[in-house]
Design an enzyme around this catalytic site. Structure first.
Site, mmCIF file in Angstrom:
data_model
loop_
_atom_site.group_PDB
_atom_site.id
_atom_site.type_symbol
_atom_site.label_atom_id
_atom_site.label_comp_id
_atom_site.label_asym_id
_atom_site.label_seq_id
_atom_site.Cartn_x
_atom_site.Cartn_y
_atom_site.Cartn_z
ATOM 1 N N ARG A 228 0.863 -1.178 0.000
ATOM 2 C CA ARG A 228 0.000 0.000 0.000
ATOM 3 C C ARG A 228 0.900 1.229 0.000
ATOM 4 O O ARG A 228 1.947 1.234 0.664
ATOM 5 C CB ARG A 228 -0.915 0.035 1.232
ATOM 6 C CG ARG A 228 -2.098 -0.922 1.192
ATOM 7 C CD ARG A 228 -3.183 -0.487 0.197
ATOM 8 N NE ARG A 228 -4.340 -1.363 0.238
ATOM 9 C CZ ARG A 228 -4.520 -2.419 -0.565
ATOM 10 N NH1 ARG A 228 -3.603 -2.725 -1.474
ATOM 11 N NH2 ARG A 228 -5.610 -3.149 -0.475
ATOM 12 N N GLU A 257 -3.041 8.202 -3.793
ATOM 13 C CA GLU A 257 -3.504 7.326 -4.854
ATOM 14 C C GLU A 257 -4.913 7.762 -5.239
ATOM 15 O O GLU A 257 -5.773 7.813 -4.347
ATOM 16 C CB GLU A 257 -3.517 5.886 -4.344
ATOM 17 C CG GLU A 257 -3.380 4.872 -5.449
ATOM 18 C CD GLU A 257 -3.095 3.482 -4.920
ATOM 19 O OE1 GLU A 257 -4.046 2.701 -4.878
ATOM 20 O OE2 GLU A 257 -1.937 3.198 -4.549
ATOM 21 N N HIS A 276 -1.815 0.802 -9.556
ATOM 22 C CA HIS A 276 -2.348 -0.214 -8.642
ATOM 23 C C HIS A 276 -2.931 -1.408 -9.412
ATOM 24 O O HIS A 276 -4.149 -1.647 -9.387
ATOM 25 C CB HIS A 276 -3.407 0.409 -7.714
ATOM 26 C CG HIS A 276 -3.597 -0.358 -6.439
ATOM 27 N ND1 HIS A 276 -3.876 0.239 -5.230
ATOM 28 C CD2 HIS A 276 -3.568 -1.686 -6.186
ATOM 29 C CE1 HIS A 276 -4.009 -0.686 -4.292
ATOM 30 N NE2 HIS A 276 -3.836 -1.869 -4.855
HETATM 31 P P1 NAP Z 1 -0.753 -11.591 4.584
HETATM 32 O O1 NAP Z 1 -0.730 -12.995 4.129
HETATM 33 O O2 NAP Z 1 -1.559 -11.221 5.790
HETATM 34 O O3 NAP Z 1 0.762 -11.128 4.796
HETATM 35 C C1 NAP Z 1 1.114 -9.949 5.401
HETATM 36 C C2 NAP Z 1 2.411 -10.165 6.136
HETATM 37 O O4 NAP Z 1 2.848 -8.917 6.680
HETATM 38 C C3 NAP Z 1 2.325 -11.150 7.286
HETATM 39 O O5 NAP Z 1 3.336 -12.119 7.098
HETATM 40 C C4 NAP Z 1 2.587 -10.323 8.531
HETATM 41 O O6 NAP Z 1 3.325 -11.120 9.426
HETATM 42 C C5 NAP Z 1 3.405 -9.171 7.969
HETATM 43 N N1 NAP Z 1 3.330 -7.957 8.783
HETATM 44 C C6 NAP Z 1 2.274 -7.430 9.430
HETATM 45 N N2 NAP Z 1 2.648 -6.323 10.075
HETATM 46 C C7 NAP Z 1 3.964 -6.154 9.824
HETATM 47 C C8 NAP Z 1 4.920 -5.198 10.228
HETATM 48 N N3 NAP Z 1 4.589 -4.187 11.068
HETATM 49 N N4 NAP Z 1 6.172 -5.316 9.765
HETATM 50 C C9 NAP Z 1 6.527 -6.340 8.955
HETATM 51 N N5 NAP Z 1 5.673 -7.284 8.558
HETATM 52 C C10 NAP Z 1 4.403 -7.192 8.998
HETATM 53 O O7 NAP Z 1 -1.280 -10.619 3.455
HETATM 54 P P2 NAP Z 1 -1.117 -10.810 1.863
HETATM 55 O O8 NAP Z 1 -2.275 -11.523 1.302
HETATM 56 O O9 NAP Z 1 0.265 -11.291 1.583
HETATM 57 O O10 NAP Z 1 -1.258 -9.272 1.410
HETATM 58 C C11 NAP Z 1 -0.358 -8.297 1.900
HETATM 59 C C12 NAP Z 1 -0.800 -6.909 1.495
HETATM 60 O O11 NAP Z 1 -0.588 -6.725 0.114
HETATM 61 C C13 NAP Z 1 -2.298 -6.633 1.671
HETATM 62 O O12 NAP Z 1 -2.611 -6.244 2.989
HETATM 63 C C14 NAP Z 1 -2.563 -5.526 0.679
HETATM 64 O O13 NAP Z 1 -2.468 -4.265 1.279
HETATM 65 C C15 NAP Z 1 -1.434 -5.694 -0.342
HETATM 66 N N6 NAP Z 1 -1.951 -6.090 -1.666
HETATM 67 C C16 NAP Z 1 -1.740 -5.252 -2.726
HETATM 68 C C17 NAP Z 1 -2.177 -5.616 -3.977
HETATM 69 C C18 NAP Z 1 -1.957 -4.735 -5.175
HETATM 70 O O14 NAP Z 1 -2.809 -4.683 -6.033
HETATM 71 N N7 NAP Z 1 -0.824 -4.085 -5.281
HETATM 72 C C19 NAP Z 1 -2.844 -6.833 -4.171
HETATM 73 C C20 NAP Z 1 -3.033 -7.656 -3.066
HETATM 74 C C21 NAP Z 1 -2.587 -7.259 -1.817
HETATM 75 P P3 NAP Z 1 3.332 -10.845 10.990
HETATM 76 O O15 NAP Z 1 1.889 -10.804 11.412
HETATM 77 O O16 NAP Z 1 4.119 -11.972 11.556
HETATM 78 O O17 NAP Z 1 4.016 -9.547 11.155
#
Ligand code: NAP
Length: 310
Positions: A228, A257, A276
């Protein structure tokens, strides 16, 4: 058959998922290409029972409060940073999201951004189109290798791990960090040739990559953001690029954005920006629509959503 309820869908979605929703409920789909203005959302709030929102819609405490009949919120995204989940939870409203189905498409795009910025794909394309290409040159548009590079994954969840899997095929060394483990962020920034961001946007991750973090990166390293926009401090990034503190940045997401065409960040060198597009494939966006509709249907039935963020 349950009585029809008022459901607002803030944009048309690809595929046939919305037909399933309309078969069961009284559905209004916002017909425009741009998001419904705030006042349109607020105007519908008093009657609203179900909301299918996009990441461009601010579903904040004020909107939730203005919708006393609201029973289910389904967000067409995995991230729910546009929804005040706490306010929804306090009202007992489930908030659905779309994890998993967009993991691979987003991971593909992260790798595309790494290659795009380092191998200068956009510059090369523009160079040819301008008619500047006169001959093969030993030092024309040189980049850096992705293969065998050290790549940092910040946020080692679904998407972060999917990026790591892809980069194993490139022979990369993967360093990762998240709250539950991995290499400390400072060390990871100092050691990596690419830093790829994949945490959710939370108060903790807002501005995670600030001026100090950028200074820790190697001057030859690239920053890639498919998480994000606000995870990166935009002004600090612009300064770091102008000062040559890092080699470049490739952003699928920005803050603000959309990024206006005259935004100062766009004057920075070695920058690749996309609007995005992480999940933007036909199949993925259709699967997301199915998932968002399944979540909303379950929520309106009073059942747990198949994918619920709260
Ligand atoms: P996910 O499986 O929940 O993975 C997020 C990871 O971030 C977890 O491993 C979590 O681990 C870690 N995390 C949380 N807080 C953190 C912190 N303060 N510092 C470092 N790591 C931290 O989510 P996902 O499905 O991979 O998606 C991740 C993000 O990608 C979404 O939330 C969304 O905003 C973004 N996204 C963007 C697009 C796009 O179109 N560009 C598409 C899809 C998703 P811990 O809890 O152990 O910290």
């Amino acid at each position: 058959m349950l009585p029809a309820v008022k459901v607002f869908v803030t944009r048309r979605l690809p595929g046939a998922a919305l037909d399933r929703l309309a078969a069961e409920h009284d559905v209004e789909v916002w017909p425009e290409r741009l998001p419904p203005p705030r006042e349109e959302l607020v105007a519908r709030a008093p009657e609203l029972e179900g909301l299918l929102s996009l990441l461009t819609d601010a579903v904040d405490a004020q909107l939730i409060e203005a919708a006393p009949r609201l029973r289910a919120i389904s967000n067409y995204a995995v991230g729910v940073d546009n929804v005040d989940v706490e306010a929804a939870t306090a009202r007992g409203i489930p908030v659905g999201n779309t994890p998993g189905v967009l993991t691979d498409s987003t991971a593909d795009l992260a790798v595309a951004l790494m290659l795009g910025i380092t191998r200068r794909l956009c510059e090369g394309d523009a160079y040819v189109r301008r008619g500047d290409w006169e001959t093969w040159e030993p030092e024309l548009l040189l980049g850096r290798d992705l293969h065998a590079a050290t790549v940092a994954i910040v946020g080692f969840g679904r998407i972060g791990r999917a990026v790591a899997r892809r980069l194993q095929g490139f022979g990369c060394e993967i360093l990762h960090t998240s709250r539950s483990g991995g290499v400390p962020l400072e060390e990871l920034l100092e050691r990596s040739d690419y830093v790829s961001l994949h945490p959710p946007l939370t108060p903790e991750t807002k501005g995670l990559i600030d001026a100090a973090a950028l200074r820790r990166m190697k001057p030859t390293a690239y920053l890639v953001n498919t998480a994000r926009g606000p995870v990166v401090d935009t002004e600090a990034l612009a300064r770091a690029l102008h000062a040559g503190e890092i080699a470049g940045a490739a952003l699928d997401v920005t803050d603000p954005e959309p990024l206006p065409g005259d935004h100062p960040l766009l004057d920075a060198p070695n920058l690749l920006v996309l609007p995005h597009l992480g999940s933007a494939t036909h199949a993925t966006r259709e699967r997301m629509a199915d998932m968002a509709v399944d979540n909303l249907l379950a929520g309106l039935r009073g059942e747990p959503m198949p994918n619920q963020a709260n």
